[in-house]
Scaffold this motif. Structure first.
Motif, PDB file in Angstrom:
ATOM      1  N   ARG A 184       0.848  -1.192   0.000  1.00  0.00           N
ATOM      2  CA  ARG A 184       0.000   0.000   0.000  1.00  0.00           C
ATOM      3  C   ARG A 184       0.881   1.239   0.000  1.00  0.00           C
ATOM      4  NH1 ARG A 184      -4.440  -0.153   3.688  1.00  0.00           N
ATOM      5  NH2 ARG A 184      -4.620   2.034   3.076  1.00  0.00           N
ATOM      6  N   ARG A 185       0.320   2.322  -0.436  1.00  0.00           N
ATOM      7  CA  ARG A 185       1.011   3.618  -0.411  1.00  0.00           C
ATOM      8  C   ARG A 185       0.618   4.346   0.867  1.00  0.00           C
ATOM      9  NH1 ARG A 185      -0.252   9.059  -2.077  1.00  0.00           N
ATOM     10  NH2 ARG A 185       1.472  10.096  -3.208  1.00  0.00           N
ATOM     11  N   ASP A 211       2.655  10.867  -6.850  1.00  0.00           N
ATOM     12  CA  ASP A 211       1.289  11.172  -7.267  1.00  0.00           C
ATOM     13  C   ASP A 211       1.302  11.484  -8.761  1.00  0.00           C
ATOM     14  OD1 ASP A 211      -1.211  12.157  -7.781  1.00  0.00           O
ATOM     15  OD2 ASP A 211      -1.199  13.643  -6.167  1.00  0.00           O
ATOM     16  N   ALA A 368      -0.354   5.779 -13.237  1.00  0.00           N
ATOM     17  CA  ALA A 368      -1.700   5.964 -12.680  1.00  0.00           C
ATOM     18  C   ALA A 368      -2.305   4.642 -12.239  1.00  0.00           C
ATOM     19  CB  ALA A 368      -2.601   6.641 -13.708  1.00  0.00           C
ATOM     20  N   ALA A 369      -2.066   3.578 -13.027  1.00  0.00           N
ATOM     21  CA  ALA A 369      -2.580   2.257 -12.650  1.00  0.00           C
ATOM     22  C   ALA A 369      -1.939   1.769 -11.372  1.00  0.00           C
ATOM     23  CB  ALA A 369      -2.342   1.268 -13.791  1.00  0.00           C
ATOM     24  N   ARG A 370      -0.640   1.948 -11.243  1.00  0.00           N
ATOM     25  CA  ARG A 370       0.072   1.548 -10.033  1.00  0.00           C
ATOM     26  C   ARG A 370      -0.428   2.341  -8.823  1.00  0.00           C
ATOM     27  NH1 ARG A 370       2.363  -2.131  -6.897  1.00  0.00           N
ATOM     28  NH2 ARG A 370       4.286  -1.471  -5.895  1.00  0.00           N
ATOM     29  N   HIS A 371      -0.684   3.623  -9.030  1.00  0.00           N
ATOM     30  CA  HIS A 371      -1.194   4.477  -7.954  1.00  0.00           C
ATOM     31  C   HIS A 371      -2.532   3.937  -7.438  1.00  0.00           C
ATOM     32  CE1 HIS A 371      -1.201   8.225  -5.699  1.00  0.00           C
ATOM     33  NE2 HIS A 371      -2.417   8.493  -6.123  1.00  0.00           N
ATOM     34  N   ARG A 372      -3.405   3.514  -8.354  1.00  0.00           N
ATOM     35  CA  ARG A 372      -4.698   2.959  -7.934  1.00  0.00           C
ATOM     36  C   ARG A 372      -4.505   1.629  -7.193  1.00  0.00           C
ATOM     37  NH1 ARG A 372      -6.002   4.895 -13.151  1.00  0.00           N
ATOM     38  NH2 ARG A 372      -5.736   2.804 -14.045  1.00  0.00           N
ATOM     39  N   GLU A 373      -3.592   0.803  -7.674  1.00  0.00           N
ATOM     40  CA  GLU A 373      -3.337  -0.497  -7.016  1.00  0.00           C
ATOM     41  C   GLU A 373      -2.894  -0.303  -5.565  1.00  0.00           C
ATOM     42  OE1 GLU A 373      -0.377  -2.509  -9.229  1.00  0.00           O
ATOM     43  OE2 GLU A 373      -1.613  -2.762 -11.027  1.00  0.00           O
ATOM     44  N   GLY A 375      -3.781   2.042  -3.596  1.00  0.00           N
ATOM     45  CA  GLY A 375      -4.788   2.721  -2.793  1.00  0.00           C
ATOM     46  C   GLY A 375      -4.675   4.221  -2.808  1.00  0.00           C
ATOM     47  N   GLY A 376      -3.914   4.773  -3.759  1.00  0.00           N
ATOM     48  CA  GLY A 376      -3.732   6.215  -3.822  1.00  0.00           C
ATOM     49  C   GLY A 376      -4.952   6.937  -4.389  1.00  0.00           C
TER      50      GLY A 376
END
Length: 376
Positions: A184-185, A211, A368-373, A375-376
């Motif tokens: 998680r971020r 971000d 952006a996909a990694r950010h969503r993974e 939990g960002g």
């Protein structure tokens, strides 16, 4: 059959011997932690801070994030008692004479803002020089909140914290390390001492998760900077200083704030390889040798690779470097890359590497996909 399992991280408990003179680190208990090569997300140079603590009677909370090891001066006393280079709280007491001891739930806490939000792989809570006044146990929680939340925001009852290190007994005068497995971020930590005591230093090792909205708004930025998600993958030599210094914020302020190798006695050369935050187009390069005067690299070249299996392609041929000088190069066109390698000849050092450009459409989408993974 060969056992390839990772050895367990050493655990330290109990008091250390009272200080008997001489080198105060001579009996310090520590270990080689498998995550210590990663960036310290709680580095003050990245903007980290200890934004609140419930108690700092004996020693200030900000000491937790000071660079370098804690310093011990046996003669240093103030009007409150022994002055320690760490965060130290007063001794907790119970409700009254019939119950003089603190309860099982009593504890002290400090809130830490990470300098760069990211995925945490390991934490070290070092109780150096706290020999009989360290906490009985510690625990660490984390959360991800946008913007710049206040202590009141973080402590609000609706904030959901994730436990990274459960309540665990620790040792005095020891580097207490903990591997973290939470994909998680996180932006903030809550460090708890049970029931009270002192911790000298906090290190939070992991990978920066920038971000993508911020980087997209910037357009052109330093693609290899730690704060923007760049990271060192490998280096030929780390004898005098870590290779990660080359992508720290700001200019180097002294010689050991850069990367310097030992003197070569063969015909080879030294190098660092980096991974960018995502696929990018590089347009300009900056190589700084600030404060490296008689030991700067003689020449440098730069190569890039697009993808894990791509071929290395040189974008800056072997170029003479001057000591204590900032060198700037505008590329002919753009160089598309996910990985970058700087080679220095034959040895020596550089203080900073900057790669200016922007994310490709594919790189921005992947980030952006990694950010969503996370939990960002």
């Amino acid at each position: 059959m060969t056992d390839t399992a990772t050895p367990p991280i050493p655990r330290f408990t109990g008091d250390a011997n009272p200080y008997a003179g001489g080198d105060p680190y001579a009996d310090h208990r520590t270990a080689d932690f498998p995550f210590a090569h990663l960036v310290d997300l709680a580095d003050r140079r990245l903007g980290a801070g200890v934004i609140a603590a419930n108690d700092e009677f004996f020693a200030e909370r900000e000491n937790l994030l000071k660079p370098g090891p804690a310093v011990f001066d046996p003669e240093h006393f103030g009007h409150k008692g022994k002055i320690m280079d760490g965060w130290e709280t007063r001794r907790r007491r119970g409700a009254g004479a019939a119950e003089p001891h603190p309860t099982a739930d009593d504890h002290d806490w400090a809130l830490v803002r990470l300098g760069a939000p990211g995925v945490i792989r390991g934490i070290v809570l070092d109780t150096a020089h706290f020999r009989g006044n360290y906490p009985q146990a510690i625990s660490v929680e984390a959360v991800s909140l946008p913007g710049a939340p206040s202590p009141e925001d973080l402590l609000a009852p609706d904030v959901k914290w994730t436990t990274l290190v459960p309540r665990t007994a620790v040792g005095g005068h020891a580097a207490n390390g903990f591997a973290v497995d939470a994909e998680r971020r996180f932006t903030h930590l809550r460090v708890n001492q049970h029931p009270d005591g002192g911790i000298a230093r906090l290190r939070v090792y992991g990978e920066v998760a920038p971000d993508p909205a911020w980087l997209g708004a910037l357009g052109t930025f330093d693609l290899v900077a730690l704060e923007n998600g760049g990271q060192v993958e490998d280096a030929s030599d780390r004898f005098y200083s870590p290779a990660t210094h080359t992508i720290q914020p700001g200019r180097s302020r002294k010689m050991d704030d850069g990367w310097e190798t030992r003197r070569r006695r063969d015909r080879g050369n030294d190098w660092i390889s980096y991974r960018l935050a995502a696929q990018s187009d590089i347009r300009a390069v900056e190589i700084d040798t600030a404060y490296l005067k008689g030991n700067s690299a003689g020449w440098a070249s730069l190569s890039v690779r697009d993808g894990e299996g791509g071929e290395w392609a040189e974008i800056l041929p072997r170029t003479r470097l001057q000591p204590d000088t900032d060198h700037r190069f505008v590329l002919d066109g753009t160089a598309r890359a996910t990985h970058v390698r700087i080679d220095i000849f034959p040895d020596g050092g550089i203080s900073r590497l900057r790669l200016f450009g922007s994310l490709t459409d594919a790189g921005a989408a992947a980030l952006a996909a990694r950010h969503r993974e996370l939990g960002g």
